[in-house]
Enzyme design. Structure first.
Site, PDB file in Angstrom:
ATOM      1  N   CYS A   9       0.867  -1.186   0.000  1.00  0.00           N
ATOM      2  CA  CYS A   9       0.000   0.000   0.000  1.00  0.00           C
ATOM      3  C   CYS A   9       0.902   1.233   0.000  1.00  0.00           C
ATOM      4  O   CYS A   9       2.078   1.143  -0.381  1.00  0.00           O
ATOM      5  CB  CYS A   9      -0.970  -0.023   1.174  1.00  0.00           C
ATOM      6  SG  CYS A   9      -0.177  -0.011   2.800  1.00  0.00           S
ATOM      7  N   ARG A  15      -3.361  -0.684   5.309  1.00  0.00           N
ATOM      8  CA  ARG A  15      -3.933  -1.753   4.481  1.00  0.00           C
ATOM      9  C   ARG A  15      -3.011  -2.953   4.296  1.00  0.00           C
ATOM     10  O   ARG A  15      -3.441  -4.102   4.481  1.00  0.00           O
ATOM     11  CB  ARG A  15      -4.334  -1.189   3.110  1.00  0.00           C
ATOM     12  CG  ARG A  15      -5.480  -0.214   3.188  1.00  0.00           C
ATOM     13  CD  ARG A  15      -5.618   0.581   1.910  1.00  0.00           C
ATOM     14  NE  ARG A  15      -4.476   1.491   1.740  1.00  0.00           N
ATOM     15  CZ  ARG A  15      -4.277   2.275   0.695  1.00  0.00           C
ATOM     16  NH1 ARG A  15      -5.142   2.238  -0.319  1.00  0.00           N
ATOM     17  NH2 ARG A  15      -3.240   3.066   0.634  1.00  0.00           N
ATOM     18  N   ASP A 125      -8.167   3.851   0.961  1.00  0.00           N
ATOM     19  CA  ASP A 125      -7.218   4.292   1.994  1.00  0.00           C
ATOM     20  C   ASP A 125      -8.002   4.752   3.227  1.00  0.00           C
ATOM     21  O   ASP A 125      -8.769   5.709   3.147  1.00  0.00           O
ATOM     22  CB  ASP A 125      -6.404   5.442   1.402  1.00  0.00           C
ATOM     23  CG  ASP A 125      -5.352   5.963   2.365  1.00  0.00           C
ATOM     24  OD1 ASP A 125      -5.394   5.599   3.554  1.00  0.00           O
ATOM     25  OD2 ASP A 125      -4.494   6.735   1.907  1.00  0.00           O
TER      26      ASP A 125
HETATM   27  P1  4NP Z   1      -1.806   2.757   4.095  1.00  0.00           P
HETATM   28  O1  4NP Z   1      -2.477   4.109   4.658  1.00  0.00           O
HETATM   29  O2  4NP Z   1      -1.243   3.093   2.729  1.00  0.00           O
HETATM   30  O3  4NP Z   1      -2.971   1.817   4.001  1.00  0.00           O
HETATM   31  O4  4NP Z   1      -0.764   2.328   5.086  1.00  0.00           O
HETATM   32  C1  4NP Z   1      -1.806   5.319   4.749  1.00  0.00           C
HETATM   33  C2  4NP Z   1      -0.885   5.518   5.749  1.00  0.00           C
HETATM   34  C3  4NP Z   1      -0.248   6.737   5.860  1.00  0.00           C
HETATM   35  C4  4NP Z   1      -0.523   7.757   4.962  1.00  0.00           C
HETATM   36  C5  4NP Z   1      -1.441   7.549   3.946  1.00  0.00           C
HETATM   37  C6  4NP Z   1      -2.081   6.332   3.838  1.00  0.00           C
HETATM   38  N1  4NP Z   1       0.124   9.020   5.103  1.00  0.00           N
HETATM   39  O5  4NP Z   1      -0.198   9.929   4.310  1.00  0.00           O
HETATM   40  O6  4NP Z   1       0.976   9.169   5.984  1.00  0.00           O
END
Ligand code: 4NP
Length: 159
Positions: A9, A15, A125
């Site tokens: 991800c 995710r 997300d």
């Molecule tokens: P992930 O979610 O891609 O599912 O781990 C996110 C975690 C952090 C961020 C964005 C999405 N961020 O912008 O820091």
């Protein structure tokens, strides 16, 4: 030989660690844990070394899945060589993986391709949303994980 599956991800704190934990638990249920190597990574380095987001950990734990040992890391070109499948949570992750995949783009797929119950091609997300987002992520990932097991069996990856 082990099949190697990498979940990817953006941040590797919501995710993809959830997918790692859910898929690991399913492999244990199917007594296939020795046959599959599972890991997760993010396309960005924002959360390298960090544990999964507390909301993701709590939501997973309510379904009996412990994500606490996972630490964030960034996906690297060498991952595409090492792993048989790099499964992207959304299209942006997919495009970023394709960029580093070189001649191995066939290993990069959208994880939701393996889902039966959901029409969506992307796991949304949940980072900036409410707690329900994490439940939705778990529902989608559980279904796609069942489909992935079926596909690996169909491809006779376990013989
Ligand atoms: P992930 O979610 O891609 O599912 O781990 C996110 C975690 C952090 C961020 C964005 C999405 N961020 O912008 O820091």
């Amino acid at each position: 030989m082990q099949v190697k599956v990498l979940f990817v991800c953006l941040g590797n704190i919501c995710r993809s660690p959830t997918a790692e934990g859910v898929f690991r638990k399913l492999l244990e249920r199917e007594e296939l844990e020795s046959r599959v190597h599972v890991d997760s990574a993010g396309t960005h380095a924002y959360h390298v070394g960090a544990p999964p987001d507390q909301r993701a950990r709590e939501a997973a734990l309510r379904r009996g899945i412990d994500l606490s040992a996972i630490r964030g890391r960034q996906a690297e070109p060498s991952d595409i060589l090492e792993f048989d499948l790099a499964l992207a949570m959304d299209r942006e992750n997919y495009e970023n993986l394709i960029t580093i995949a070189g001649g191995h783009a066939h290993k990069v797929r959208l994880f939701m391709e393996f889902s039966d119950r959901f029409e969506e091609n992307e796991v949304p997300d949940p980072y900036y949303g409410g707690p329900n987002g994490f439940e939705q992520v778990l529902d989608m990932i559980e279904d796609a994980s069942e489909g992935l097991i079926r596909e690996l069996r169909r491809l006779r990856s376990f013989e």
